[in-house]
Design a protein around this motif. Structure first.
Motif, mmCIF file in Angstrom:
data_model
loop_
_atom_site.group_PDB
_atom_site.id
_atom_site.type_symbol
_atom_site.label_atom_id
_atom_site.label_comp_id
_atom_site.label_asym_id
_atom_site.label_seq_id
_atom_site.Cartn_x
_atom_site.Cartn_y
_atom_site.Cartn_z
ATOM 1 N N ARG A 148 -9.957 4.685 -9.134
ATOM 2 C CA ARG A 148 -11.057 6.162 -9.697
ATOM 3 C C ARG A 148 -11.893 5.755 -11.134
ATOM 4 N NH1 ARG A 148 -5.757 8.670 -9.096
ATOM 5 N NH2 ARG A 148 -5.880 8.952 -11.690
ATOM 6 N N ILE A 149 -11.240 4.514 -11.495
ATOM 7 C CA ILE A 149 -12.279 4.068 -12.685
ATOM 8 C C ILE A 149 -13.825 3.833 -11.744
ATOM 9 C CG2 ILE A 149 -12.290 2.591 -14.889
ATOM 10 C CD1 ILE A 149 -9.293 3.564 -15.153
ATOM 11 N N MET A 150 -13.793 2.568 -10.783
ATOM 12 C CA MET A 150 -14.210 2.276 -10.635
ATOM 13 C C MET A 150 -15.195 2.801 -9.831
ATOM 14 S SD MET A 150 -13.766 -1.620 -11.343
ATOM 15 C CE MET A 150 -12.971 -2.902 -11.356
ATOM 16 N N ASN A 151 -14.777 3.655 -8.423
ATOM 17 C CA ASN A 151 -15.390 5.059 -8.403
ATOM 18 C C ASN A 151 -15.772 5.559 -9.875
ATOM 19 O OD1 ASN A 151 -15.699 7.643 -7.752
ATOM 20 N ND2 ASN A 151 -16.074 6.564 -5.916
ATOM 21 N N MET A 152 -15.568 6.004 -10.779
ATOM 22 C CA MET A 152 -16.751 6.154 -11.709
ATOM 23 C C MET A 152 -17.312 5.432 -12.858
ATOM 24 S SD MET A 152 -17.129 8.980 -13.301
ATOM 25 C CE MET A 152 -16.445 9.905 -13.331
ATOM 26 N N ILE A 153 -17.394 4.588 -12.825
ATOM 27 C CA ILE A 153 -17.556 3.471 -13.104
ATOM 28 C C ILE A 153 -19.669 3.264 -12.006
ATOM 29 C CG2 ILE A 153 -17.940 0.674 -13.652
ATOM 30 C CD1 ILE A 153 -15.059 1.458 -14.729
ATOM 31 N N GLY A 154 -18.826 3.219 -10.744
ATOM 32 C CA GLY A 154 -20.259 3.054 -9.916
ATOM 33 C C GLY A 154 -20.457 4.092 -9.557
ATOM 34 N N ILE A 155 -20.509 5.350 -10.020
ATOM 35 C CA ILE A 155 -21.553 7.229 -10.240
ATOM 36 C C ILE A 155 -22.720 6.514 -11.648
ATOM 37 C CG2 ILE A 155 -21.629 9.402 -11.457
ATOM 38 C CD1 ILE A 155 -18.939 9.248 -9.627
ATOM 39 N N CYS A 231 -12.212 -10.654 0.644
ATOM 40 C CA CYS A 231 -12.820 -9.032 -0.683
ATOM 41 C C CYS A 231 -14.253 -9.409 -1.485
ATOM 42 C CB CYS A 231 -11.737 -8.819 -2.051
ATOM 43 S SG CYS A 231 -10.238 -8.240 -1.150
ATOM 44 N N CYS A 232 -14.686 -10.246 -2.112
ATOM 45 C CA CYS A 232 -15.571 -10.977 -2.633
ATOM 46 C C CYS A 232 -16.646 -11.517 -1.570
ATOM 47 C CB CYS A 232 -15.073 -11.665 -3.339
ATOM 48 S SG CYS A 232 -14.227 -12.408 -4.622
ATOM 49 N N LEU A 233 -16.685 -11.588 -0.852
ATOM 50 C CA LEU A 233 -17.903 -11.865 0.678
ATOM 51 C C LEU A 233 -18.408 -10.235 0.992
ATOM 52 C CD1 LEU A 233 -16.955 -14.347 2.757
ATOM 53 C CD2 LEU A 233 -18.384 -15.144 1.073
ATOM 54 N N VAL A 234 -16.973 -9.575 0.702
ATOM 55 C CA VAL A 234 -17.211 -7.761 1.305
ATOM 56 C C VAL A 234 -18.698 -6.944 0.048
ATOM 57 C CG1 VAL A 234 -16.629 -5.311 1.706
ATOM 58 C CG2 VAL A 234 -15.167 -7.662 2.614
ATOM 59 N N ILE A 235 -18.491 -7.316 -1.277
ATOM 60 C CA ILE A 235 -19.084 -7.076 -2.141
ATOM 61 C C ILE A 235 -19.861 -8.130 -2.402
ATOM 62 C CG2 ILE A 235 -18.770 -7.026 -4.499
ATOM 63 C CD1 ILE A 235 -15.737 -6.625 -4.398
ATOM 64 N N VAL A 281 -19.035 11.492 -2.932
ATOM 65 C CA VAL A 281 -18.061 11.575 -0.769
ATOM 66 C C VAL A 281 -16.708 10.847 -1.503
ATOM 67 C CG1 VAL A 281 -18.373 11.159 0.943
ATOM 68 C CG2 VAL A 281 -19.994 13.206 -0.082
ATOM 69 N N MET A 282 -17.483 10.231 -2.030
ATOM 70 C CA MET A 282 -15.775 8.418 -2.144
ATOM 71 C C MET A 282 -14.080 9.310 -3.031
ATOM 72 S SD MET A 282 -14.763 5.732 -1.414
ATOM 73 C CE MET A 282 -13.083 4.759 -2.638
ATOM 74 N N ILE A 337 -17.222 1.220 -0.827
ATOM 75 C CA ILE A 337 -16.832 0.105 -0.327
ATOM 76 C C ILE A 337 -16.051 -0.320 -1.846
ATOM 77 C CG2 ILE A 337 -16.971 -2.048 0.975
ATOM 78 C CD1 ILE A 337 -18.906 -0.499 2.934
ATOM 79 N N SER A 338 -17.092 -0.245 -2.426
ATOM 80 C CA SER A 338 -17.189 -0.908 -3.615
ATOM 81 C C SER A 338 -15.736 -0.528 -4.312
ATOM 82 C CB SER A 338 -18.299 -0.589 -4.622
ATOM 83 O OG SER A 338 -19.404 -1.590 -4.270
ATOM 84 N N PRO A 339 -14.946 0.722 -4.135
ATOM 85 C CA PRO A 339 -14.030 0.828 -5.428
ATOM 86 C C PRO A 339 -12.655 0.261 -4.635
ATOM 87 C CG PRO A 339 -15.816 2.888 -5.262
ATOM 88 C CD PRO A 339 -15.907 1.600 -4.607
#
Length: 418
Positions: A148-155, A231-235, A281-282, A337-339
């Motif tokens: 959730r925090i990673m998602n908020m950081i993304g926003i 995981c890192c390659l996806v990112i 949306v995520m 994807i990122s979070p």
């Protein structure tokens, strides 16, 4: 079974009384992570003007981006582990001091060579934001709360680069390109003040973690984990693509399409608006389905954006919508994807979260550096966008397809191996 239950209950108890709240970590983390992309996006509207100002070439100006990526990528390998040993706050302040000094050097640069050096050093200093922010999240929260925090950081991360090109374009037209670096100086001061007065230390000082042998062992354990590397390659193939696009979009939209710096800055809102829409949306669907189940949905949008770029840009003369619609679709997918992938990458490594965050950031920015260099070598920015970005999207999709078949590392399994 009882032992696992006790561990789970203990973890839940710890998370109910964190050092900092989710909101506080999200806001601080968002600011710290954003300084790197903002410093990148502020600069892009001025790139064509700098070619004229220094009487240099597009390739030389693109080097200011490539070396920024390089400094950012490699510095994370240093500042991440250093924050494990010395603490998150002192390393943040030390590297932000480098960023401030480099911003002043860029402001006073008499030639393109000095500007290239200054941009490299800016990348070195800005690297601490990504490394420390993600490590702080891992220090304080895990599992869905971390996602959730990673998602908020993304926003919040999307808001910075959304405003930055517009701010950079307006600043350049009103005050000249030098003023862009004044804005960067002020931004660096703000981050340092936040680190001093708002960021709490989240890790115990332990200098044994930064001994050469310990560092080698730490990075070795990361590289030996296919789960972590994939995981890192996806990112790298998703978030890293945003940085690759930054090296070519200014030249496509301003020189081929004919936008002014301000129009370019406003036009870039389309990419960021799509990223923010994906993040929202995520956040909505993550509560119902979990973060991991949203990753394949995001990869579908990445695939659509990649295919659209590869076909449309090779078939038609570029226009604003022809370029930015595929870019926006790709960005929409990245936000889903990122979070989950960032949380999954760091979860098995609580004892060296700084190193794990640094290595993840190295993959991410390293992808931007390699992709940007490949785009520069190709010469034609339209052809580069239609080639390099779809390849990065394919890398992300293939990496995820392999990763999803791997067993998830657990603390109990790691203890048994040790």
């Amino acid at each position: 079974m009882n032992m696992r239950t006790d561990i789970s209950q203990a973890l839940d108890l710890v998370e109910t009384a964190p050092i900092m709240s989710e909101r506080r970590v999200s806001l601080i983390g968002g600011l710290m992570v954003a300084i790197g992309p903002i410093s990148l996006a502020l600069f892009t509207p001025a790139m064509p003007e700098i070619v004229q100002a220094f009487g240099t070439t597009e390739a030389a100006v693109k080097m200011t981006l490539s070396l920024y990526f390089g400094g950012f990528a490699f510095a994370q390998l240093v500042c991440g582990p250093l924050s494990d040993g010395f603490g998150r706050r002192p390393i943040t302040l030390a590297f932000m001091a480098i960023y401030l000094a480099a911003s002043v050097l860029a402001l006073m640069a008499p030639n393109i060579e000095t500007l290239v050096v200054a941009r490299f050093l800016q990348g070195v200093g800005a690297a601490v934001g990504v490394s420390v922010a993600r490590a702080v999240v891992r220090d304080v929260f895990t599992h869905e709360r971390s996602a959730r925090i990673m998602n908020m950081i993304g926003i919040l991360l999307a808001l910075g680069p959304a405003i930055a090109p517009t701010l950079g374009g307006l600043t350049m037209e009103l005050f000249g390109w030098h003023a862009i670096f004044v804005v960067m100086v002020l931004l660096g001061v703000v981050v340092m003040l936040v680190a001093i007065f708002a960021l709490r230390e989240t890790v115990t000082r332990d200098l044994s973690r930064i001994r050469p042998k310990a560092l080698v062992a730490s990075y070795g354990s990361l590289f030996r984990s296919p789960y972590f590397v994939l995981c890192c390659l996806v990112i790298a193939g998703t978030t890293g693509a945003i940085y690759t696009q930054a090296t070519v979009l200014a030249f496509i939209l301003m020189e081929r399409v004919g936008l002014t710096p301000t129009q370019f800055g406003v036009g870039m809102l389309m990419q960021t608006a799509n990223f923010m829409a994906g993040a929202i949306v995520m956040r909505i669907f993550m509560k119902r389905f979990g973060a991991a189940r949203m990753v394949p949905v995001g990869l579908v949008f990445v695939a659509i954006g990649s295919i659209a770029m590869a076909i449309l840009l090779r078939t038609y003369e570029p226009s604003f919508l022809l370029v930015m619609v595929p870019v926006g679709i790709y960005a929409f997918g990245i936000a889903m994807i990122s979070p989950a992938m960032m949380t999954a990458a760091m979860a098995p490594f609580p004892e060296n979260a700084g190193a794990a965050s640094a290595m993840m950031g190295f993959f991410q920015m390293g992808a931007g550096m390699v992709g940007g260099a490949a785009a520069a070598l190709m010469g034609d920015p339209v052809n580069a966008l239609a080639t390099v970005i779809p390849i990065m999207g394919l890398l992300a999709i293939l990496s995820w397809l392999i990763w999803r078949r791997l067993p998830e590392p657990s603390l109990m399994a790691r203890l048994k191996q040790g």
